[in-house]
Write an enzyme that holds these catalytic residues in place. Structure first.
Site, PDB file in Angstrom:
ATOM      1  N   CYS A 115       0.811  -1.224   0.000  1.00  0.00           N
ATOM      2  CA  CYS A 115       0.000   0.000   0.000  1.00  0.00           C
ATOM      3  C   CYS A 115       0.843   1.272   0.000  1.00  0.00           C
ATOM      4  O   CYS A 115       0.324   2.353  -0.260  1.00  0.00           O
ATOM      5  CB  CYS A 115      -0.964   0.012   1.182  1.00  0.00           C
ATOM      6  SG  CYS A 115      -0.185   0.285   2.788  1.00  0.00           S
ATOM      7  N   HIS A 166      -2.241  11.487  15.666  1.00  0.00           N
ATOM      8  CA  HIS A 166      -2.707  10.722  14.504  1.00  0.00           C
ATOM      9  C   HIS A 166      -1.582   9.829  13.984  1.00  0.00           C
ATOM     10  O   HIS A 166      -0.454  10.279  13.792  1.00  0.00           O
ATOM     11  CB  HIS A 166      -3.148  11.678  13.398  1.00  0.00           C
ATOM     12  CG  HIS A 166      -3.490  11.022  12.108  1.00  0.00           C
ATOM     13  ND1 HIS A 166      -4.672  10.350  11.903  1.00  0.00           N
ATOM     14  CD2 HIS A 166      -2.789  10.923  10.950  1.00  0.00           C
ATOM     15  CE1 HIS A 166      -4.685   9.880  10.659  1.00  0.00           C
ATOM     16  NE2 HIS A 166      -3.557  10.211  10.069  1.00  0.00           N
ATOM     17  N   HIS A 176      -4.626   4.751   9.711  1.00  0.00           N
ATOM     18  CA  HIS A 176      -5.938   4.104   9.731  1.00  0.00           C
ATOM     19  C   HIS A 176      -5.757   2.594   9.818  1.00  0.00           C
ATOM     20  O   HIS A 176      -4.685   2.084   9.505  1.00  0.00           O
ATOM     21  CB  HIS A 176      -6.734   4.460   8.469  1.00  0.00           C
ATOM     22  CG  HIS A 176      -7.141   5.894   8.423  1.00  0.00           C
ATOM     23  ND1 HIS A 176      -6.300   6.878   7.957  1.00  0.00           N
ATOM     24  CD2 HIS A 176      -8.288   6.519   8.810  1.00  0.00           C
ATOM     25  CE1 HIS A 176      -6.917   8.049   8.049  1.00  0.00           C
ATOM     26  NE2 HIS A 176      -8.114   7.858   8.555  1.00  0.00           N
ATOM     27  N   ASP A 183      -8.473  -5.579   5.665  1.00  0.00           N
ATOM     28  CA  ASP A 183      -7.971  -6.298   4.494  1.00  0.00           C
ATOM     29  C   ASP A 183      -6.546  -6.804   4.723  1.00  0.00           C
ATOM     30  O   ASP A 183      -5.777  -6.966   3.792  1.00  0.00           O
ATOM     31  CB  ASP A 183      -8.052  -5.424   3.245  1.00  0.00           C
ATOM     32  CG  ASP A 183      -7.211  -4.151   3.346  1.00  0.00           C
ATOM     33  OD1 ASP A 183      -6.543  -3.924   4.388  1.00  0.00           O
ATOM     34  OD2 ASP A 183      -7.224  -3.369   2.378  1.00  0.00           O
ATOM     35  N   ARG A 210      -5.137  -4.553   8.819  1.00  0.00           N
ATOM     36  CA  ARG A 210      -3.980  -3.857   8.261  1.00  0.00           C
ATOM     37  C   ARG A 210      -3.947  -2.455   8.855  1.00  0.00           C
ATOM     38  O   ARG A 210      -4.741  -1.599   8.497  1.00  0.00           O
ATOM     39  CB  ARG A 210      -4.054  -3.774   6.740  1.00  0.00           C
ATOM     40  CG  ARG A 210      -2.927  -2.928   6.115  1.00  0.00           C
ATOM     41  CD  ARG A 210      -2.951  -2.949   4.603  1.00  0.00           C
ATOM     42  NE  ARG A 210      -4.205  -2.492   4.042  1.00  0.00           N
ATOM     43  CZ  ARG A 210      -4.456  -1.244   3.648  1.00  0.00           C
ATOM     44  NH1 ARG A 210      -3.544  -0.301   3.777  1.00  0.00           N
ATOM     45  NH2 ARG A 210      -5.634  -0.926   3.136  1.00  0.00           N
ATOM     46  N   CYS A 266      -2.420   0.766   8.671  1.00  0.00           N
ATOM     47  CA  CYS A 266      -1.711   1.534   7.655  1.00  0.00           C
ATOM     48  C   CYS A 266      -1.209   2.802   8.347  1.00  0.00           C
ATOM     49  O   CYS A 266      -1.986   3.709   8.636  1.00  0.00           O
ATOM     50  CB  CYS A 266      -2.684   1.847   6.521  1.00  0.00           C
ATOM     51  SG  CYS A 266      -1.945   2.681   5.120  1.00  0.00           S
TER      52      CYS A 266
END
Length: 134
Positions: free
Chosen positions: A68, A104, A107, A111, A120, A122
């Site tokens: 990704c 932050h 996310h 998947d 996952r 990310c």
């Protein structure tokens, strides 16, 4: 009412501590460009921590290559992540924040690898640091 975290700092204190890009991602919920982060293809043995407060977030045993463009993990350290519903950009996603300081991170999606957790995480490279283990 703002949530209280273990680490509390003013926005000026965060700006003084973090680089411009770190502040943008960690405190303003930004995103680094895919395939550019230091930890995207990093697979050394160790622990990943929050760049803002140094709290342990992920272990290298749970990192995998998802393709990704951002570091991906199938599991976080228990209690290290706060999960927030994110409806920005016309999508429904689950935002991940450091549970210790509210910064932050990225996310989490459903998947990930089916043979482990199916998740996952990310995560922006700029939002984490790495502590190697022998």
């Amino acid at each position: 009412m703002d949530k209280k975290y273990g680490v509390q700092k003013s926005e000026q204190e965060w700006q003084d501590q973090l680089s411009r890009e770190e502040y943008y991602v960690l405190r303003q919920k930004g995103t680094e460009r895919p395939f550019t982060g230091e930890y995207n293809l990093h697979f050394e043995n160790g622990d990943y921590h929050c760049k803002a407060c140094n709290a342990k977030l992920f272990e290298s045993d749970h990192k995998f290559e998802s393709g990704c463009g951002w570091p991906s993990f199938d599991q976080a350290v228990e209690g290290a992540i706060e999960y927030i519903r994110d409806t920005s950009h016309g999508m429904i996603r689950t935002e991940t924040l450091c549970a210790n300081c509210g910064s932050h991170l990225g996310h989490v999606f459903n998947d990930g690898p089916r043979e482990t957790t199916g998740q996952r995480y990310c995560i922006n490279s700029v939002s984490i640091g790495f502590d190697p283990k022998d």
